[in-house]
Motif scaffolding. Structure first.
Motif, mmCIF file in Angstrom:
data_model
loop_
_atom_site.group_PDB
_atom_site.id
_atom_site.type_symbol
_atom_site.label_atom_id
_atom_site.label_comp_id
_atom_site.label_asym_id
_atom_site.label_seq_id
_atom_site.Cartn_x
_atom_site.Cartn_y
_atom_site.Cartn_z
ATOM 1 N N TYR A 186 0.829 -1.209 0.000
ATOM 2 C CA TYR A 186 0.000 0.000 0.000
ATOM 3 C C TYR A 186 0.860 1.254 0.000
ATOM 4 N N TYR A 187 0.283 2.299 -0.584
ATOM 5 C CA TYR A 187 0.846 3.648 -0.513
ATOM 6 C C TYR A 187 -0.279 4.564 -0.057
ATOM 7 N N GLN A 188 0.034 5.474 0.858
ATOM 8 C CA GLN A 188 -1.008 6.383 1.342
ATOM 9 C C GLN A 188 -0.437 7.761 1.594
ATOM 10 N N GLU A 189 -1.173 8.780 1.121
ATOM 11 C CA GLU A 189 -0.832 10.168 1.400
ATOM 12 C C GLU A 189 -1.707 10.661 2.540
ATOM 13 N N TRP A 190 -1.175 11.577 3.299
ATOM 14 C CA TRP A 190 -1.889 12.127 4.453
ATOM 15 C C TRP A 190 -3.232 12.714 4.012
ATOM 16 N N GLY A 191 -4.311 12.286 4.681
ATOM 17 C CA GLY A 191 -5.646 12.796 4.374
ATOM 18 C C GLY A 191 -6.336 12.103 3.223
ATOM 19 N N LYS A 192 -5.708 11.077 2.632
ATOM 20 C CA LYS A 192 -6.300 10.363 1.503
ATOM 21 C C LYS A 192 -6.370 8.870 1.811
ATOM 22 N N ASP A 193 -7.194 8.166 1.031
ATOM 23 C CA ASP A 193 -7.288 6.716 1.200
ATOM 24 C C ASP A 193 -6.016 6.031 0.704
ATOM 25 N N ALA A 194 -5.724 4.879 1.289
ATOM 26 C CA ALA A 194 -4.558 4.104 0.865
ATOM 27 C C ALA A 194 -4.797 3.524 -0.529
ATOM 28 N N ILE A 195 -3.718 3.420 -1.300
ATOM 29 C CA ILE A 195 -3.772 2.860 -2.645
ATOM 30 C C ILE A 195 -3.075 1.506 -2.634
ATOM 31 N N GLU A 196 -3.782 0.474 -3.070
ATOM 32 C CA GLU A 196 -3.164 -0.852 -3.135
ATOM 33 C C GLU A 196 -2.180 -0.903 -4.303
ATOM 34 N N MET A 197 -1.018 -1.519 -4.048
ATOM 35 C CA MET A 197 0.003 -1.651 -5.089
ATOM 36 C C MET A 197 0.256 -3.120 -5.403
ATOM 37 N N ASN A 198 0.239 -3.423 -6.691
ATOM 38 C CA ASN A 198 0.526 -4.759 -7.187
ATOM 39 C C ASN A 198 1.599 -4.658 -8.270
ATOM 40 N N PRO A 199 2.241 -5.788 -8.638
ATOM 41 C CA PRO A 199 3.324 -5.721 -9.610
ATOM 42 C C PRO A 199 2.956 -4.915 -10.866
ATOM 43 N N GLY A 200 3.821 -3.964 -11.189
ATOM 44 C CA GLY A 200 3.603 -3.103 -12.349
ATOM 45 C C GLY A 200 3.020 -1.751 -12.001
ATOM 46 N N ASP A 201 2.431 -1.610 -10.802
ATOM 47 C CA ASP A 201 1.855 -0.321 -10.392
ATOM 48 C C ASP A 201 2.963 0.688 -10.111
ATOM 49 N N CYS A 202 2.699 1.935 -10.477
ATOM 50 C CA CYS A 202 3.689 3.001 -10.319
ATOM 51 C C CYS A 202 3.074 4.177 -9.570
ATOM 52 N N ILE A 203 3.795 4.693 -8.610
ATOM 53 C CA ILE A 203 3.347 5.841 -7.824
ATOM 54 C C ILE A 203 4.389 6.953 -7.950
ATOM 55 N N ASN A 204 3.937 8.152 -8.284
ATOM 56 C CA ASN A 204 4.809 9.329 -8.310
ATOM 57 C C ASN A 204 4.575 10.153 -7.054
ATOM 58 N N ILE A 205 5.642 10.413 -6.318
ATOM 59 C CA ILE A 205 5.524 11.125 -5.044
ATOM 60 C C ILE A 205 6.227 12.476 -5.171
ATOM 61 N N PRO A 206 5.476 13.577 -5.203
ATOM 62 C CA PRO A 206 6.101 14.904 -5.283
ATOM 63 C C PRO A 206 6.775 15.277 -3.965
ATOM 64 N N VAL A 207 7.619 16.269 -3.985
ATOM 65 C CA VAL A 207 8.215 16.777 -2.751
ATOM 66 C C VAL A 207 7.119 17.402 -1.891
ATOM 67 N N GLY A 208 7.337 17.394 -0.583
ATOM 68 C CA GLY A 208 6.424 18.059 0.333
ATOM 69 C C GLY A 208 5.170 17.286 0.675
ATOM 70 N N VAL A 209 5.016 16.057 0.171
ATOM 71 C CA VAL A 209 3.804 15.265 0.422
ATOM 72 C C VAL A 209 4.078 14.260 1.538
#
Length: 250
Positions: A186-209
């Protein structure tokens, strides 16, 4: 099988009881345990049965359980042996031995699951991530893929493991990209729902998040962590993900 060389007796009692040490090291182990009329695995099982029947549940039993495991006795086999003997030697003795045997054979399931996870991806799991252990709940592993031009690291989380909330900072550019390569997490940003991650999934994380990422409760999880080039980059580690927040995930 090579002749067993034992020094425990001399190490513990060599000066106090040299004859006992001699009998223990040279006769019991050097001759009796090295006898080929009974194969080593069977001899290990017989010894565990004898100690259990006598009610011995101290360090000597643990030693012989570990010895049995090294001789090839599987978790299923030792469970069957203890169960069978418990009917004749006593149920409480069975419970006592099981409590020790579980600890001796627990590493098997962990190691097997870890190996199966590693075999399911092209990247190695790497070494325990001890340098950042204080920022993780549970055990994680780190394997550098690239340390020049762009930093790329394969990060592996055991089931239930996750890192603390944290923020990537940079004066210019920066941030991080996560690509799941094995397992489920899982990946989760503050104040948002968690995102399930499976092989091939990509998450971009900006600075300050403010965010966290880690394994699902029932699965190993590996992702590539790609460091986006930036100026004066740094990580700000924050509080651990609380059990209530994590407990809502499946």
């Amino acid at each position: 099988m090579e002749k067993i060389v034992q020094t425990a007796g001399r190490n513990a009692l060599g000066s106090f009881a040299p004859e006992f040490a001699h009998y223990n090291d040279d006769i019991l182990f050097g001759e009796n345990w090295s006898n080929q009329d009974i194969d080593h695995k069977t001899r290990c099982i017989i010894t565990v049965v004898a100690l259990m029947s006598s009610g011995v549940t101290d360090s000597s039993l643990r030693y012989h359980l570990e010895n049995a495991k090294k001789a090839g006795v599987t978790k299923a086999e030792i469970a069957a042996v203890i169960t069978h003997v418990a009917f004749y030697a006593g149920w409480p003795k069975g419970w006592a031995v099981f409590n020790i045997a579980k600890e001796v054979w627990t590493e098997d399931s962990v190691t097997d699951a870890k190996s199966a996870h590693e075999n399911g991806m092209v990247f190695p799991i790497g070494a325990p991530n001890d340098a950042y252990a204080q920022y993780f709940v549970g055990q994680s592993y780190l394997s550098p893929v690239s340390t020049s031009q762009v930093g790329v690291f394969n990060v592996t989380f055991e089931p239930g493991c996750r890192n603390n909330w944290h923020i990537h900072n940079a004066a210019k550019g920066g941030g991080q990209i996560l690509i799941c390569v094995a397992g489920r997490g899982y990946y989760q940003e503050w104040g948002k729902d968690a995102i399930e991650m499976n092989p091939g999934d990509c998450i971009n994380i900006p600075v300050g998040v403010k965010h966290w990422h880690g394994a699902a409760p029932d699965s190993w999880f590996s992702h590539l962590a790609i460091e986006v080039p930036g100026e004066n980059g740094s990580n700000k580690w924050l509080e651990a993900v609380d059990a209530e927040t994590y407990g809502k995930l499946k």
